[in-house]
Motif scaffolding. Structure first.
Motif, short mmCIF file in Angstrom:
data_model
loop_
_atom_site.label_atom_id
_atom_site.label_comp_id
_atom_site.label_asym_id
_atom_site.label_seq_id
_atom_site.Cartn_x
_atom_site.Cartn_y
_atom_site.Cartn_z
N CYS A 70 12.44 -10.77 -3.74
CA CYS A 70 11.10 -10.83 -3.18
C CYS A 70 10.86 -12.09 -2.39
CB CYS A 70 9.71 -10.92 -4.39
SG CYS A 70 9.99 -9.25 -5.26
N GLY A 109 -0.81 -2.90 -12.38
CA GLY A 109 -2.02 -3.80 -12.98
C GLY A 109 -1.50 -5.21 -13.15
N LEU A 110 -0.28 -5.73 -12.65
CA LEU A 110 0.13 -7.11 -12.75
C LEU A 110 0.42 -7.73 -11.57
CD1 LEU A 110 3.44 -5.97 -14.96
CD2 LEU A 110 1.20 -6.75 -15.81
N GLN A 111 0.03 -9.16 -11.73
CA GLN A 111 0.12 -9.79 -10.66
C GLN A 111 1.48 -10.89 -10.84
OE1 GLN A 111 -3.40 -12.11 -10.58
NE2 GLN A 111 -4.68 -10.56 -9.43
N LEU A 112 2.31 -10.72 -9.97
CA LEU A 112 3.65 -11.74 -10.01
C LEU A 112 3.53 -12.63 -8.90
CD1 LEU A 112 4.19 -8.91 -11.74
CD2 LEU A 112 6.57 -8.98 -10.63
N GLU A 113 4.22 -13.65 -9.51
CA GLU A 113 4.30 -15.00 -8.67
C GLU A 113 5.60 -15.13 -8.08
OE1 GLU A 113 4.52 -19.73 -10.25
OE2 GLU A 113 4.19 -18.21 -11.57
N GLU A 140 0.52 -4.86 -7.83
CA GLU A 140 -0.80 -5.12 -8.53
C GLU A 140 -1.58 -4.03 -8.70
OE1 GLU A 140 -4.44 -8.20 -7.75
OE2 GLU A 140 -2.61 -8.41 -6.66
N ARG A 141 -1.59 -2.90 -7.52
CA ARG A 141 -2.20 -1.73 -7.54
C ARG A 141 -1.89 -0.70 -8.55
NH1 ARG A 141 -1.13 -2.14 -2.14
NH2 ARG A 141 0.18 -0.22 -2.19
N LEU A 178 4.76 -6.70 -3.78
CA LEU A 178 3.91 -7.42 -5.17
C LEU A 178 2.41 -6.92 -4.56
CD1 LEU A 178 5.34 -10.79 -5.50
CD2 LEU A 178 6.09 -8.75 -6.51
N GLU A 179 1.84 -6.54 -3.67
CA GLU A 179 0.33 -6.08 -3.66
C GLU A 179 0.58 -4.76 -4.30
OE1 GLU A 179 -0.38 -6.32 0.39
OE2 GLU A 179 -0.78 -8.44 0.51
N ARG A 180 1.56 -3.72 -4.04
CA ARG A 180 1.84 -2.48 -4.54
C ARG A 180 1.63 -2.75 -6.07
NH1 ARG A 180 6.78 1.68 -4.03
NH2 ARG A 180 6.10 3.15 -5.61
N ARG A 239 3.25 -15.73 -18.17
CA ARG A 239 3.72 -16.16 -16.65
C ARG A 239 4.41 -14.71 -16.21
NH1 ARG A 239 6.45 -21.81 -14.22
NH2 ARG A 239 5.81 -21.29 -12.23
#
Length: 460
Positions: free
Chosen positions: A215, A233-237, A229-230, A225-227, A208
């Motif tokens: 944020c 390579g991590l998707q933060l919640e 991920e790009r 957060l989109e940056r 998690r």
């Protein structure tokens, strides 16, 4: 900028300070956690497989075969063990092991000792590190980026096998501009790339990855957060404040002793401060968060408060103004009296989890270098806290920088944290404060492991 909280100084998370580690356990080396690892391929194994057998009581000691004693014709004689040379890489069995060779144990994992086997039974061998499920928790806050990777051990506990912590000051300038600054985002992304590499080197069962106040409130928080991920390579919640308060409580459960009746747990963050009131006078649940009777999240933390009032030059008048600013917010908290019936009890105390209280503890212990093992779980009485706050308020900026438990990264923030602490202590006066060098990440790991059922299935 490296944060002194690496989160990996304790041999096992879930054990209160003051209880020595079980015999035979080794503390993991904090130095190994800073190493670079290979990108996440999705099938990496957790930890290495090397193990130093030096010092074990196997059949060979000091290079000589061990003598065994046997009786023959009423007198004692000695005979050499008939042992063959071990194949390269083979493990030396311990004296009390079952005949089967035990798989090699990595140095970062020391299984808890088991009870001696009953007659007719072999010794129970804990599973090696490679067979244990790996869990991960990442917390991107207003001031810090922190990662923990762990495996479950005994019920309710886990062993940290990798960690990372860095001060990134993501919320720098947020109070004035309402947006995350370019330099702050760059620092955070670089730290998150390291975290991503660490995770890609592990076969992680569940993870998690959360982001908090910076944020939550920034106009460009989702865009950032989109940056992430790009580039990392991590998707933060982005979690809400109630979830943040609950996770902080879940991470500190083992520091609340069985006879405790009431606790005010607080987490002084960079952009917000979470406070949870916990009533334990009824039947106690395994999850401390189930006993929260009231909570609040103040939209003020060490970064935001220091930016508004100044952090480098803080006079006593400025410090008093910071305390009053937080006190005004606490007066608006409707649930603040839910533990009023317990405030006079010796079984009530404060529990602080943040850089502010760990810094105070380090100064109190006069540490030459911050040591998580000595700080986590430390008890401080009211007079000791008073003295430490008074000492820090009396220091100028350079004196704060010179202290090894503060340093340049925290010197302009620590007094803002002390102001928040003083406002909390005024509302909930207590003779005792317990210091926790743990929090959201430990709470995430505890909940992930409990929900996955690893302890119920007896995997650890």
């Amino acid at each position: 900028m490296e944060d002194h909280d690496a989160g990996a100084g304790a041999p096992e998370v879930g054990v209160s300070r003051g209880s020595p580690p079980p015999s035979g356990q080794a503390s993991p080396s904090t130095g190994r956690y800073g190493r670079q690892v290979q990108p996440w391929s999705g099938n990496g194994q957790a930890g290495d497989t090397s193990h130093d057998h030096k010092g074990q009581n196997g059949p060979h000691q000091n290079g000589k075969p061990k003598k065994r004693r046997k009786r023959r014709r009423g007198r004692k004689v000695f005979a050499r063990d008939e042992t063959r040379p071990l194949a390269a890489g083979a493990s030396v069995p311990a004296a009390n092991e079952a005949p089967a060779a035990r798989p090699p144990q990595p140095a970062a994992y020391a299984p808890p000792p088991s009870a001696p086997p009953r007659p007719g039974q072999g010794a129970r061998t804990p599973p090696p590190l490679q067979e244990l499920p790996v869990f991960a928790a990442l917390d991107l806050g207003t001031n810090n980026c922190r990662l923990l990777v762990a495996v479950p051990t005994r019920h309710g506990q886990f062993r940290v096998i990798d960690a990372f912590s860095r001060i990134v000051r993501l919320g720098e300038g947020l109070t004035a501009n309402g947006r995350l600054g370019d330099a702050a985002m760059d620092r955070a992304v670089e730290a998150l790339k390291i975290c991503g590499d660490k995770l890609r080197n592990r076969k992680v069962r569940k993870a998690r990855l959360i982001a908090t106040e910076a944020c939550r409130t920034a106009a460009n928080g989702v865009e950032f957060l989109e940056r992430v991920e790009r580039e990392a390579g991590l998707q933060l919640e982005i979690i809400d404040r109630q979830t943040e308060a609950r996770l902080a409580v879940s991470g500190c459960g083992s520091l609340v002793e069985r006879d405790t009746q009431g606790v005010v747990l607080f987490d002084i963050g960079g952009g917000s401060s979470e406070i949870a009131l916990i009533d334990l006078t009824g039947q106690r649940s395994p999850r401390l968060a189930n006993h929260i009777v009231s909570w609040t999240s103040l939209p003020v933390g060490v970064v935001s408060l220091a930016e508004r009032f100044g952090g480098r030059t803080v006079t006593r008048e400025i410090f008093g103004a910071m305390v009053e600013d937080v006190a005004m917010r606490l007066r608006a908290f409707d649930g603040r009296d839910r533990l009023s019936h317990l405030l006079a009890s010796p079984k009530f105390h404060l529990l602080g989890t943040s850089g502010t209280v760990t810094t105070l503890a380090g100064v109190h212990l006069d540490l030459e270098r911050y040591d998580r093992r000595r700080v986590d779980g430390l008890w401080m009485d009211r007079d000791s806290v008073d003295r430490m706050v008074e000492k820090l308020v009396g220091w100028d900026f350079q004196q704060r920088v010179a202290n090894p438990c503060i340093g340049a990264d925290r010197a302009d923030l620590v007094l803002a944290g002390c102001a928040i602490l003083e406002a909390i202590r005024a509302v909930w006066p207590s003779e005792r404060l317990r210091v926790a060098d743990r929090g959201l990440r430990e709470g995430i790991l505890s909940e992930l492991m409990a929900d996955d059922g690893v302890w119920r299935r007896g995997r650890a």
